[in-house]
Design a protein around this motif. Structure first.
Motif, PDB file in Angstrom:
ATOM      1  N   MET A 232       0.820  -1.200   0.000  1.00  0.00           N
ATOM      2  CA  MET A 232       0.000   0.000   0.000  1.00  0.00           C
ATOM      3  C   MET A 232       0.860   1.257   0.000  1.00  0.00           C
ATOM      4  O   MET A 232       0.477   2.247  -0.587  1.00  0.00           O
ATOM      5  CB  MET A 232      -0.942  -0.031   1.216  1.00  0.00           C
ATOM      6  CG  MET A 232      -1.965   1.064   1.210  1.00  0.00           C
ATOM      7  SD  MET A 232      -3.076   0.920  -0.188  1.00  0.00           S
ATOM      8  CE  MET A 232      -4.560   1.475   0.545  1.00  0.00           C
ATOM      9  N   ALA A 233       1.996   1.207   0.649  1.00  0.00           N
ATOM     10  CA  ALA A 233       2.834   2.403   0.712  1.00  0.00           C
ATOM     11  C   ALA A 233       3.237   2.861  -0.682  1.00  0.00           C
ATOM     12  O   ALA A 233       3.244   4.055  -0.962  1.00  0.00           O
ATOM     13  CB  ALA A 233       4.059   2.152   1.583  1.00  0.00           C
ATOM     14  N   SER A 234       3.569   1.940  -1.591  1.00  0.00           N
ATOM     15  CA  SER A 234       3.994   2.360  -2.919  1.00  0.00           C
ATOM     16  C   SER A 234       2.829   2.991  -3.688  1.00  0.00           C
ATOM     17  O   SER A 234       3.032   3.927  -4.450  1.00  0.00           O
ATOM     18  CB  SER A 234       4.593   1.196  -3.696  1.00  0.00           C
ATOM     19  OG  SER A 234       3.616   0.225  -3.970  1.00  0.00           O
ATOM     20  N   PHE A 235       1.605   2.498  -3.486  1.00  0.00           N
ATOM     21  CA  PHE A 235       0.433   3.110  -4.109  1.00  0.00           C
ATOM     22  C   PHE A 235       0.277   4.545  -3.600  1.00  0.00           C
ATOM     23  O   PHE A 235       0.109   5.478  -4.383  1.00  0.00           O
ATOM     24  CB  PHE A 235      -0.828   2.297  -3.805  1.00  0.00           C
ATOM     25  CG  PHE A 235      -2.090   2.934  -4.325  1.00  0.00           C
ATOM     26  CD1 PHE A 235      -2.412   2.870  -5.670  1.00  0.00           C
ATOM     27  CD2 PHE A 235      -2.937   3.617  -3.462  1.00  0.00           C
ATOM     28  CE1 PHE A 235      -3.569   3.467  -6.152  1.00  0.00           C
ATOM     29  CE2 PHE A 235      -4.096   4.209  -3.941  1.00  0.00           C
ATOM     30  CZ  PHE A 235      -4.406   4.137  -5.290  1.00  0.00           C
ATOM     31  N   ASN A 236       0.336   4.721  -2.274  1.00  0.00           N
ATOM     32  CA  ASN A 236       0.229   6.061  -1.696  1.00  0.00           C
ATOM     33  C   ASN A 236       1.357   6.953  -2.180  1.00  0.00           C
ATOM     34  O   ASN A 236       1.134   8.133  -2.478  1.00  0.00           O
ATOM     35  CB  ASN A 236       0.205   6.005  -0.169  1.00  0.00           C
ATOM     36  CG  ASN A 236      -1.162   5.633   0.371  1.00  0.00           C
ATOM     37  OD1 ASN A 236      -2.144   5.557  -0.359  1.00  0.00           O
ATOM     38  ND2 ASN A 236      -1.219   5.391   1.664  1.00  0.00           N
ATOM     39  N   ASP A 237       2.578   6.408  -2.265  1.00  0.00           N
ATOM     40  CA  ASP A 237       3.716   7.197  -2.745  1.00  0.00           C
ATOM     41  C   ASP A 237       3.467   7.704  -4.166  1.00  0.00           C
ATOM     42  O   ASP A 237       3.789   8.843  -4.489  1.00  0.00           O
ATOM     43  CB  ASP A 237       5.003   6.383  -2.697  1.00  0.00           C
ATOM     44  CG  ASP A 237       5.478   6.115  -1.277  1.00  0.00           C
ATOM     45  OD1 ASP A 237       5.002   6.789  -0.337  1.00  0.00           O
ATOM     46  OD2 ASP A 237       6.321   5.208  -1.103  1.00  0.00           O
ATOM     47  N   THR A 238       2.887   6.861  -5.014  1.00  0.00           N
ATOM     48  CA  THR A 238       2.581   7.256  -6.388  1.00  0.00           C
ATOM     49  C   THR A 238       1.536   8.362  -6.418  1.00  0.00           C
ATOM     50  O   THR A 238       1.670   9.339  -7.163  1.00  0.00           O
ATOM     51  CB  THR A 238       2.087   6.038  -7.199  1.00  0.00           C
ATOM     52  OG1 THR A 238       3.111   5.050  -7.190  1.00  0.00           O
ATOM     53  CG2 THR A 238       1.746   6.412  -8.629  1.00  0.00           C
ATOM     54  N   VAL A 239       0.503   8.232  -5.597  1.00  0.00           N
ATOM     55  CA  VAL A 239      -0.539   9.262  -5.532  1.00  0.00           C
ATOM     56  C   VAL A 239       0.056  10.576  -5.023  1.00  0.00           C
ATOM     57  O   VAL A 239      -0.220  11.651  -5.573  1.00  0.00           O
ATOM     58  CB  VAL A 239      -1.721   8.807  -4.649  1.00  0.00           C
ATOM     59  CG1 VAL A 239      -2.738   9.934  -4.458  1.00  0.00           C
ATOM     60  CG2 VAL A 239      -2.399   7.580  -5.244  1.00  0.00           C
ATOM     61  N   ILE A 240       0.886  10.501  -3.992  1.00  0.00           N
ATOM     62  CA  ILE A 240       1.525  11.704  -3.430  1.00  0.00           C
ATOM     63  C   ILE A 240       2.393  12.390  -4.487  1.00  0.00           C
ATOM     64  O   ILE A 240       2.349  13.614  -4.650  1.00  0.00           O
ATOM     65  CB  ILE A 240       2.347  11.344  -2.169  1.00  0.00           C
ATOM     66  CG1 ILE A 240       1.403  10.934  -1.037  1.00  0.00           C
ATOM     67  CG2 ILE A 240       3.251  12.500  -1.756  1.00  0.00           C
ATOM     68  CD1 ILE A 240       2.090  10.234   0.125  1.00  0.00           C
ATOM     69  N   GLU A 241       3.153  11.599  -5.223  1.00  0.00           N
ATOM     70  CA  GLU A 241       4.017  12.143  -6.269  1.00  0.00           C
ATOM     71  C   GLU A 241       3.190  12.854  -7.350  1.00  0.00           C
ATOM     72  O   GLU A 241       3.510  13.980  -7.754  1.00  0.00           O
ATOM     73  CB  GLU A 241       4.834  11.008  -6.890  1.00  0.00           C
ATOM     74  CG  GLU A 241       5.830  11.449  -7.932  1.00  0.00           C
ATOM     75  CD  GLU A 241       6.622  10.261  -8.458  1.00  0.00           C
ATOM     76  OE1 GLU A 241       6.652  10.109  -9.699  1.00  0.00           O
ATOM     77  OE2 GLU A 241       7.199   9.510  -7.655  1.00  0.00           O
TER      78      GLU A 241
END
Length: 138
Positions: A1-10
């Motif tokens: 999930m962290a990588s999904f959130n990181d992509t959205v944040i980016e």
């Protein structure tokens, strides 16, 4: 999930707060919290329904059986929260509102109407999602 959130944040930061599908036309915020046990800085992208001059975010966690950690982190914190809204990073006073609280029906209803996926989340759990009313300080 962290990588999904990181992509959205980016994407959020690269496009002035606009992320696109499946959030096309919706307001997102990046909520900054400090882990109540770890002291670690956390950032969560969240759908924010406008309600008057405020925003309502929801601890739905996609219909998971437990509240997201950011809810408990807000409840344990003192002072305003830090929120990225569009291209601004601002402070926001907040109130965590749970089912049974006076404003929950109205605030959750506003968020549910704003974010159609809420109906799917509700089907996954019997939990009543806490909401947070954010009052952005301009």
């Amino acid at each position: 999930m962290a990588s999904f959130n990181d992509t959205v944040i980016e994407k959020f930061r690269a496009n002035g707060g606009v992320v696109g599908a499946p959030w096309e036309g919706k307001t997102l915020v990046l909520l900054h919290t400090v882990g109540r046990r770890t002291g670690k800085q956390n950032i969560n992208p969240l759908v924010a329904a406008p309600v008057g001059d405020d925003y309502v975010i929801c601890g739905s966690q996609g219909g998971a059986p437990t509240d997201p950690q950011w809810i408990a982190n807000l409840e344990a914190a003192s002072g305003p929260a830090t929120v990225e809204l569009g291209t601004e990073t601002v402070k926001a006073d907040y109130t965590v509102v749970r089912a049974g609280d006076a404003d929950w029906e109205q605030l959750y209803g506003a968020w549910r109407a704003y974010w159609p996926a809420a109906a799917d989340y509700e089907q996954k759990t019997d939990r009543k999602f806490p909401v947070v009313r954010l009052h952005v300080q301009h």
